[in-house]
Each structure stands twice: as structure tokens, then as C-alpha cells.
Design a protein around this motif. Structure first.
Motif, PDB file in Angstrom:
ATOM      1  N   THR A 191       0.464   5.910   2.013  1.00 40.74           N
ATOM      2  CA  THR A 191      -0.825   5.334   2.386  1.00 40.74           C
ATOM      3  C   THR A 191      -1.754   6.493   2.722  1.00 40.74           C
ATOM      4  O   THR A 191      -1.726   7.034   3.831  1.00 40.74           O
ATOM      5  CB  THR A 191      -0.680   4.377   3.581  1.00 40.74           C
ATOM      6  N   ARG A 192      -2.555   6.893   1.770  1.00 43.03           N
ATOM      7  CA  ARG A 192      -3.387   8.096   1.908  1.00 43.03           C
ATOM      8  C   ARG A 192      -4.834   7.795   1.534  1.00 43.03           C
ATOM      9  O   ARG A 192      -5.105   6.927   0.713  1.00 43.03           O
ATOM     10  CB  ARG A 192      -2.858   9.228   1.009  1.00 43.03           C
ATOM     11  N   LYS A 193      -5.764   8.575   2.108  1.00 48.60           N
ATOM     12  CA  LYS A 193      -7.170   8.459   1.707  1.00 48.60           C
ATOM     13  C   LYS A 193      -7.371   9.065   0.317  1.00 48.60           C
ATOM     14  O   LYS A 193      -8.180   8.594  -0.470  1.00 48.60           O
ATOM     15  CB  LYS A 193      -8.068   9.161   2.725  1.00 48.60           C
ATOM     16  N   ASN A 229      -0.947   4.281  -6.329  1.00 51.52           N
ATOM     17  CA  ASN A 229      -1.980   3.656  -7.150  1.00 51.52           C
ATOM     18  C   ASN A 229      -1.282   2.808  -8.207  1.00 51.52           C
ATOM     19  O   ASN A 229      -0.501   3.324  -9.010  1.00 51.52           O
ATOM     20  CB  ASN A 229      -2.831   4.758  -7.809  1.00 51.52           C
ATOM     21  N   ALA A 237       0.821  -1.220   0.000  1.00 49.14           N
ATOM     22  CA  ALA A 237       0.000   0.000   0.000  1.00 49.14           C
ATOM     23  C   ALA A 237       0.848   1.260   0.000  1.00 49.14           C
ATOM     24  O   ALA A 237       0.314   2.368   0.063  1.00 49.14           O
ATOM     25  CB  ALA A 237      -0.932  -0.005   1.211  1.00 49.14           C
ATOM     26  N   GLY A 238       2.183   1.090  -0.060  1.00 57.72           N
ATOM     27  CA  GLY A 238       3.065   2.261  -0.100  1.00 57.72           C
ATOM     28  C   GLY A 238       3.453   2.796   1.263  1.00 57.72           C
ATOM     29  O   GLY A 238       3.928   3.929   1.378  1.00 57.72           O
ATOM     30  N   ARG A 239       3.306   1.980   2.301  1.00 56.46           N
ATOM     31  CA  ARG A 239       3.554   2.466   3.665  1.00 56.46           C
ATOM     32  C   ARG A 239       4.992   2.925   3.864  1.00 56.46           C
ATOM     33  O   ARG A 239       5.249   3.950   4.505  1.00 56.46           O
ATOM     34  CB  ARG A 239       3.225   1.355   4.670  1.00 56.46           C
ATOM     35  N   GLY A 288      -1.982   9.085  -2.733  1.00 53.51           N
ATOM     36  CA  GLY A 288      -1.202   7.945  -2.300  1.00 53.51           C
ATOM     37  C   GLY A 288      -0.660   7.158  -3.483  1.00 53.51           C
ATOM     38  O   GLY A 288      -0.446   7.692  -4.567  1.00 53.51           O
ATOM     39  N   ASP A 318       5.509   6.398   2.816  1.00 50.66           N
ATOM     40  CA  ASP A 318       4.506   7.315   3.372  1.00 50.66           C
ATOM     41  C   ASP A 318       3.463   7.688   2.325  1.00 50.66           C
ATOM     42  O   ASP A 318       3.048   8.843   2.203  1.00 50.66           O
ATOM     43  CB  ASP A 318       5.186   8.582   3.927  1.00 50.66           C
TER      44      ASP A 318
END
Length: 374
Positions: free
Chosen positions: A81-83, A88, A74-76, A86, A79
């Protein structure tokens, strides 16, 4: 992370240069090729974008992307991980594309709906076959200051042997404007070698891609930029930092080995952090009687034998009596007792059996494919 909050989104192409290293992309994309002990090639571009505050990034994939999806998650780690925005990952057929794309025009045409829905003013387009530590904030600033329609990045370098039939070089005037884009240049010596990184306004990109797709055009550089240099103000931006360009198996081996030279690690990793997927491993263990010289070892390795001038990825094992020199061993490679291994590149999970003698040369390193035993 540095966060300059540039008003830009990122688009990274994961498969553009797969054809250059067929040995390494049987089950992965160019973007997910391991590099430098614990990284993947995409880590360098993605980390550079994250360090510039670019928090909306799409990775366009074409095939063999499961390894890349597993790596990025998810890209954690970046940084991302965004609503909103982020990271994709866009596989083929995700939008209205009905065929596997063959060039950047097709690829971008497949995400036009997404591009139209975004808010950022600028788009950064980048491939993922170069390990570099790039300041995208400075690039955006230079683009805005120049008033360019498009800014393209280049560095001064000889054309790599593996890319002689797949490269772009540029001719620049005294103002920095691109006057000519040459495809498949074959000249010797240092050239203005395009790095396939571009900045363009989002609305302009949408217009150009829509127009090109209607006309059946395929390649962004050759079909759009090169044909319209009199209409578009295309400015050149020189990158003077460390660049490790992977264009064939020989260059992959050479660029990994170049990291062992004095100053290379600082040049690549010093300007800003490079992030990667975390793997919880023990520290590398050096057993009594082992010998390691001028080598880069990731965590989780166990060394009982001799290692010289090597890059070892996570979890490699070199058993007692084994001698490994001038090698690049990917994750979880095992070299059994009394082996002699020199000028060898192994993919992941390779097993070199006891007593085996395996040797290539610095010109033609031996490659052992993933999950093989020799």
C-alpha cells in the motif's frame, strides 16, 4: 519483511494458464485458485517479490478477476500500500488496448505507457501457476553479473502430463546461455522446464514489445525470445527449490497432497514468509470423539468425524460419523453426518449431504463445483 531494495518492478500475469484447469476457473483466475489450506497461488509469487523489496507490482488480468481483486485488495498484507508504486491491478481495456489480449505481447503492449513512466531499471515477468518460495534478489544479482539481455528461470523436472501441449523447455550451453527454446516438448524424463519467469531491462522490454506489437506478434517466448537467441544474450537461471506446478486437476490434487509429506511444508514455507489475505476465524475445533491423522487444516474448521490425509481450507465442517480421506476441501465445505468421502476435491461452499458416499481415485479425483450440494 526482508528488504534488499532491488531496482526492479514486477509484472504478474493472472490468467495465462486458465485453460489447464477449466473446472477451477469458471469464476476465478488461475492466480486466485486456493492452495495449501489458506493461500491463493498468486500469494507465492507476490510474497516472493515483496520479500525481495520489490514494491511496485502490476497484476495483469484478462477475465474472471473479481475474486482476485477481492483477495488482493490494496495489497496491505504484502506491504504494497504505497503512494508511489505499490500494487496495481490492470484489467483489459485499462490503457489503449482495444481487445482482450491473447498473449504476453498484447498484455504488455496494453501497459506500455505505464512501463515508460516507471523509474526501475529491471522488470520481472512472472506467471502465477506455481507455488514456490523464490529469491528474486538472487535472480536480479545473477542477471546483472552475467551481463545478459534476458534471464529466464527453469527447473529440472519432467513435463507435467497436463502441460504436454503447453510448455517451454530450453537447451543450454556450458556458459549458461540459452541455445534453443522448444515449444510443446513431449520428451519423457527430466527436462530444463521453463518456469515462465524472466528478468529484462525495462527499456529493452519496451523496445521489444513495441517492435513485436507492430509486427502483429503474440507470444513473448516463441515470437520474441526463440526467434532472437543469436541476437539476444538469454541466460538460464536454475531454480532448485520446492515448486508445485498446477497444470491440470490431477496435479492440483497431487500438489496439495504433497504438502502432507515430511519436509514439504518446510521446503515451501521455510525460506521466507508467504503472506495472504487475513480472515478472522476461530481456531480449528476438534470435538470429543473426532479423529484427525496426517492432515493440514486451516483455521475456523470444526471436526466431529474422521479426517485422514486431507487438506482442509478455512471454515470446513466434518460432522459426526463422517469419514473424509485423501481429500482437498476448499473454504466452508460442509460434510454432513455419516458421509463417506474419499479422493474428492470440493470448491468453496460445497455441501455434501448426510449419508452420501462419494469416492474417486488417486488418478481421477471427483470434483464438486462451487456452491453445489451433492
Amino acid at each position: 519483511m526482508v528488504n534488499s531494495n532491488v531496482n526492479a518492478l514486477g509484472v504478474i500475469f493472472a490468467n495465462t494458464y486458465d485453460n489447464l484447469v477449466p473446472e477451477l476457473v469458471a469464476e476465478r483466475s488461475m492466480a486466485s485458485i486456493p492452495f495449501g489450506g489458506r493461500y491463493r497461488l498468486i500469494d507465492f509469487t507476490l510474497s516472493s517479490m515483496a520479500n525481495a523489496g520489490i514494491d511496485n507490482v502490476s497484476v495483469i488480468v484478462r477475465k474472471n478477476y473479481h475474486s482476485l481483486m477481492d483477495h488482493l485488495g490494496a495489497g496491505r498484507e504484502w506491504d504494497l500500500t504505497r503512494k508511489r508504486g505499490g500494487l496495481n491491478i490492470v484489467p483489459p481495456f485499462a490503457e489503449r488496448s482495444v481487445k482482450m489480449y491473447s498473449g504476453r505481447v498484447d498484455a504488455l503492449d496494453s501497459i506500455l505507457n505505464w512501463l515508460e513512466a516507471q523509474k526501475e531499471r529491471y522488470v520481472i515477468l512472472s506467471d502465477s501457476y506455481i507455488a514456490m518460495n523464490f529469491d528474486f534478489g538472487n535472480l536480479i544479482d545473477a542477471h546483472v553479473a552475467s551481463g545478459a539481455d534476458v534471464t529466464m528461470v527453469y527447473n529440472r523436472a519432467p513435463i507435467p502430463e497436463g502441460a504436454r501441449s503447453d510448455n517451454y523447455t530450453i537447451r543450454i550451453d556450458e556458459t549458461g546461455r540459452v541455445q534453443e527454446i522448444l515449444s510443446n516438448d513431449y520428451r519423457m524424463g527430466e527436462q530444463n522446464l521453463a518456469m515462465n519467469i524472466y528478468v529484462i531491462e525495462r527499456e529493452s522490454l519496451i523496445h521489444l514489445i513495441h517492435d513485436a506489437a507492430v509486427r502483429g506478434l503474440v507470444y513473448f517466448e516463441r515470437d520474441i525470445l526463440a526467434r532472437n537467441l543469436k541476437l539476444l544474450n538469454v541466460q538460464a537461471y536454475e531454480f532448485k527449490g520446492y515448486a508445485a506446478r498446477v497444470s491440470d486437476m490431477k496435479s492440483y490434487f497431487d500438489e496439495n497432497m504433497r504438502l502432507l509429506q515430511d519436509g514439504s511444508m518446510d521446503a515451501l514455507f521455510g525460506p521466507a514468509p508467504i503472506y495472504t489475505k487475513i480472515r478472522d476465524d476461530n481456531p480449528t475445533r476438534y470435538v470429543a470423539g473426532s479423529s484427525v491423522k496426517n492432515s493440514l487444516l486451516a483455521d475456523g474448521c470444526v471436526i466431529e468425524g474422521t479426517v485422514e490425509n486431507c487438506v482442509l481450507f478455512r471454515g470446513c465442517q466434518v460432522k459426526k460419523g463422517a469419514v473424509v480421506k485423501n481429500c482437498v476441501l476448499m473454504q466452508d465445505t460442509v460434510v454432513e453426518t455419516d458421509c463417506g468421502v474419499e479422493f474428492v476435491v470440493t470448491d468453496k461452499n460445497v455441501h455434501i449431504t448426510a449419508g452420501k458416499k462419494l469416492a474417486g481415485t488417486d488418478t481421477f479425483p471427483v470434483f464438486v463445483a462451487k456452491n453445489h450440494s451433492v
